[in-house]
Design an enzyme around this catalytic site. Structure first.
Site, PDB file in Angstrom:
ATOM      1  N   TYR A  53      -5.927  13.982   1.404  1.00 17.98           N
ATOM      2  CA  TYR A  53      -6.236  13.691   2.804  1.00 17.98           C
ATOM      3  C   TYR A  53      -7.559  14.367   3.168  1.00 17.98           C
ATOM      4  CZ  TYR A  53      -4.232  11.225   6.731  1.00 17.98           C
ATOM      5  OH  TYR A  53      -3.961  10.277   7.690  1.00 17.98           O
TER       6      TYR A  53
ATOM      7  N   HIS B 126      -2.010   3.190   5.010  1.00 21.11           N
ATOM      8  CA  HIS B 126      -3.195   2.602   4.370  1.00 21.11           C
ATOM      9  C   HIS B 126      -2.742   1.578   3.310  1.00 21.11           C
ATOM     10  CE1 HIS B 126      -7.131   2.375   2.539  1.00 21.11           C
ATOM     11  NE2 HIS B 126      -7.606   3.288   3.327  1.00 21.11           N
TER      12      HIS B 126
ATOM     13  N   GLY C  83      -1.093   7.184   6.511  1.00 20.29           N
ATOM     14  CA  GLY C  83      -2.177   7.138   7.488  1.00 20.29           C
ATOM     15  C   GLY C  83      -1.769   6.503   8.805  1.00 20.29           C
TER      16      GLY C  83
HETATM   17  O1  YXS Z   1       5.811  -6.200  -3.853  1.00 23.36           O
HETATM   18  P1  YXS Z   1       5.322  -7.024  -2.685  1.00 23.36           P
HETATM   19  O2  YXS Z   1       4.104  -7.843  -3.003  1.00 23.36           O
HETATM   20  O3  YXS Z   1       6.430  -7.772  -1.985  1.00 23.36           O
HETATM   21  O4  YXS Z   1       4.792  -5.959  -1.577  1.00 23.36           O
HETATM   22  C1  YXS Z   1       5.685  -4.984  -1.094  1.00 23.36           C
HETATM   23  C2  YXS Z   1       4.941  -3.672  -1.083  1.00 23.36           C
HETATM   24  O5  YXS Z   1       4.108  -3.487  -2.220  1.00 23.36           O
HETATM   25  C3  YXS Z   1       4.090  -3.840   0.161  1.00 23.36           C
HETATM   26  N1  YXS Z   1       3.677  -2.549   0.690  1.00 23.36           N
HETATM   27  C4  YXS Z   1       2.402  -2.136   0.730  1.00 23.36           C
HETATM   28  N2  YXS Z   1       1.266  -2.731   0.311  1.00 23.36           N
HETATM   29  C5  YXS Z   1       0.111  -2.027   0.481  1.00 23.36           C
HETATM   30  N3  YXS Z   1       0.054  -0.806   1.031  1.00 23.36           N
HETATM   31  C6  YXS Z   1       1.182  -0.192   1.465  1.00 23.36           C
HETATM   32  N4  YXS Z   1       1.092   1.016   2.042  1.00 23.36           N
HETATM   33  C7  YXS Z   1       2.427  -0.862   1.312  1.00 23.36           C
HETATM   34  N5  YXS Z   1       3.732  -0.552   1.587  1.00 23.36           N
HETATM   35  C8  YXS Z   1       4.461  -1.604   1.199  1.00 23.36           C
HETATM   36  O6  YXS Z   1       4.921  -4.503   1.100  1.00 23.36           O
HETATM   37  C9  YXS Z   1       5.893  -5.296   0.389  1.00 23.36           C
HETATM   38  C10 YXS Z   1       7.262  -4.887   0.877  1.00 23.36           C
HETATM   39  O7  YXS Z   1       7.420  -3.550   0.468  1.00 23.36           O
HETATM   40  P2  YXS Z   1       8.848  -3.039   0.007  1.00 23.36           P
HETATM   41  O8  YXS Z   1       9.454  -4.044  -0.919  1.00 23.36           O
HETATM   42  O9  YXS Z   1       8.707  -1.655  -0.478  1.00 23.36           O
HETATM   43  O10 YXS Z   1       9.632  -3.080   1.403  1.00 23.36           O
HETATM   44  P3  YXS Z   1      10.786  -2.083   1.869  1.00 23.36           P
HETATM   45  O11 YXS Z   1      11.221  -2.600   3.192  1.00 23.36           O
HETATM   46  O12 YXS Z   1      11.763  -1.883   0.773  1.00 23.36           O
HETATM   47  O13 YXS Z   1      10.069  -0.681   2.077  1.00 23.36           O
HETATM   48  C11 YXS Z   1       9.068  -0.578   3.063  1.00 23.36           C
HETATM   49  C12 YXS Z   1       8.402   0.805   2.882  1.00 23.36           C
HETATM   50  C13 YXS Z   1       7.225   0.894   3.863  1.00 23.36           C
HETATM   51  C14 YXS Z   1       9.429   1.917   3.137  1.00 23.36           C
HETATM   52  C15 YXS Z   1       7.891   0.909   1.414  1.00 23.36           C
HETATM   53  O14 YXS Z   1       7.116  -0.249   1.122  1.00 23.36           O
HETATM   54  C16 YXS Z   1       7.031   2.108   1.204  1.00 23.36           C
HETATM   55  O15 YXS Z   1       7.516   3.240   1.030  1.00 23.36           O
HETATM   56  N6  YXS Z   1       5.678   1.870   1.249  1.00 23.36           N
HETATM   57  C17 YXS Z   1       4.724   2.958   1.015  1.00 23.36           C
HETATM   58  C18 YXS Z   1       4.607   3.839   2.253  1.00 23.36           C
HETATM   59  C19 YXS Z   1       3.520   4.888   2.016  1.00 23.36           C
HETATM   60  O16 YXS Z   1       3.707   5.838   1.238  1.00 23.36           O
HETATM   61  N7  YXS Z   1       2.365   4.679   2.616  1.00 23.36           N
HETATM   62  C20 YXS Z   1       1.187   5.543   2.467  1.00 23.36           C
HETATM   63  C21 YXS Z   1       0.028   4.648   1.976  1.00 23.36           C
HETATM   64  S1  YXS Z   1      -1.403   5.625   1.571  1.00 23.36           S
HETATM   65  C22 YXS Z   1      -1.921   6.212   3.088  1.00 23.36           C
HETATM   66  O17 YXS Z   1      -1.478   5.791   4.135  1.00 23.36           O
HETATM   67  C23 YXS Z   1      -2.981   7.250   3.095  1.00 23.36           C
HETATM   68  C24 YXS Z   1      -4.076   7.019   2.129  1.00 23.36           C
HETATM   69  S2  YXS Z   1      -2.235   8.807   2.798  1.00 23.36           S
HETATM   70  O18 YXS Z   1      -1.379   8.591   1.615  1.00 23.36           O
HETATM   71  O19 YXS Z   1      -3.273   9.735   2.516  1.00 23.36           O
HETATM   72  O20 YXS Z   1      -1.488   9.089   3.953  1.00 23.36           O
END
Ligand code: YXS
Length: 259
Positions: free
Chosen positions: A138, A64, A108
C-alpha cells in the site's frame, strides 16, 4: 451517463450508483465514469452526493481490479492509478460525499469509502483491508487516509489480518457514522443528506477543505519518503507480490516466502 455509473438527483442530493458487475472492481473505466459523475454535481442543484452500489448488492466493491495490477516491476499504486485519482476526487470535491454501504467492501474500495466524508452502512456490511493478502505494498497517502479515520491499533489489525470487519465494529471505532438494518439504509442516508442540504454550501465547502488540509499536514523528509519508496519497491519487485496476484487469478491461497 456511462452504464458503469447511474446518477439520480432527489431533493438536492445526487445518488451515484456503481453498476459494474460482477463486483464493482475499481478499474480505469469505472473510475473514469465515477469521476465524470462526481464532476457533474455542483450547487445549487446538488448540495450532497451519495455513492452506493446497486440495491441488494452482496459486494459493494471488490477493490482494485487485480487484473489491472502491473506485474512488470511498476509501482501498482502510483499517483495517477485509478484508485488514487478517485480518492483525491472525493477528498477535494466541494460537496459532502456520503458512502452508503451494503455488502462487502474489499481492499482499495475501503479507502474509497473511507475517503468519503460520512459513511452509513447496513448492519451486515463488512470491510476488509487486503493488501497483505495479495502481497501489495500500500502507498503512503493510502495508509495515511486510513490513519486519519481510525486508531493505529485498529488500522494495524485490519491491515495485518486482512479479515473482514463488521460494520458495527467499524462504527465502534468511529470509522462508520451510522449502522442500520438494510431496510432503513436508504432512509437514514437520505435524512443525513437532507440535513446537510439545509446548511450553507459555502461554509461546508471551506470546512471540508480546511479539514482535508489539516489532516494531511504531516511533515515528511525527502530521505524518509525515499526510504519508504525503496521498501515499497522491494515488495512490488518481490516473489510475494507476483504470487499474491497469481494466486488470486488461479483462485487458490497464496504461498508467501517473505521475499
Ligand atoms: O472468475 P471470474 O471471471 O468469474 O471473476 C470472478 C473474480 O475473479 C472477479 N473478481 C475480481 N476481479 C478483479 N479484481 C478484483 N478485486 C476481483 N474480485 C473478484 O469477480 C468474479 C466473481 O468473483 P468470485 O467468484 O470470487 O465471487 P464471490 O461472490 O465468491 O466473492 C466475491 C469476493 C469479492 C469476496 C471475492 O471475489 C474476493 O475476495 N475478491 C478479492 C477481494 C480483494 O482482496 N480485493 C483487493 C484487490 S487489490 C486492492 O484493492 C488494492 C491494490 S490493495 O490490495 O492494496 O488494497
Amino acid at each position: 451517463m456511462s452504464p458503469l455509473v447511474k446518477v439520480d438527483v432527489h431533493d438536492s442530493v445526487a445518488w451515484v450508483t456503481l453498476d459494474s458487475p460482477p463486483v464493482n472492481a475499481i478499474n480505469g473505466a469505472l473510475i473514469d465514469a465515477l469521476s465524470g459523475a462526481l464532476d457533474a454535481q455542483a450547487p445549487p442543484a446538488v448540495r450532497a452526493i451519495v455513492i452506493r452500489a446497486m440495491p441488494g448488492a452482496h459486494v459493494f466493491s471488490a477493490g482494485h481490479d487485480v487484473r489491472e495490477l502491473p506485474t512488470d516491476g511498476r509501482d501498482p499504486l502510483t499517483y495517477n492509478d485509478p484508485l488514487r485519482r478517485v480518492v483525491r476526487r472525493i477528498e477535494t470535491h466541494p460537496l459532502p460525499v456520503i458512502a452508503m454501504v451494503e455488502g462487502s467492501v474489499w481492499g482499495g474500495a475501503c479507502e474509497l469509502v473511507l475517503a468519503c466524508d460520512l459513511v452509513v452502512a447496513a448492519s451486515e456490511a463488512t470491510f476488509a483491508l487486503t493488501p497483505a493478502r495479495l502481497g501489495v505494498p500500500y502507498n503512503l497517502s493510502g495508509v495515511l487516509n486510513l490513519m486519519k479515520v481510525a486508531d493505529m491499533h485498529f488500522v494495524k489489525e485490519m491491515l495485518f489480518t486482512a479479515r473482514p470487519v463488521p460494520a458495527g465494529r467499524m462504527a465502534a471505532y468511529g470509522v462508520v457514522n451510522a449502522v442500520v438494518p438494510i431496510e432503513e439504509l436508504e432512509h437514514t442516508t437520505a435524512e443525513i443528506g437532507t440535513a446537510i442540504t439545509g446548511s450553507s454550501p459555502l461554509v461546508i465547502r471551506i470546512m471540508k477543505e480546511e479539514l482535508r488540509v489539516l489532516a494531511n499536514a504531516h511533515p515528511l523528509t525527502p530521505e524518509a519518503y525515499e526510504r519508504i519508496q525503496a521498501q515499497r519497491r522491494e515488495v512490488y519487485d518481490s516473489h510475494d507480490y507476483q504470487e499474491g496476484i497469481l494466486a488470486f487469478l488461479e483462485k487458490r491461497r497464496p504461498v508467501f516466502h517473505g521475499s
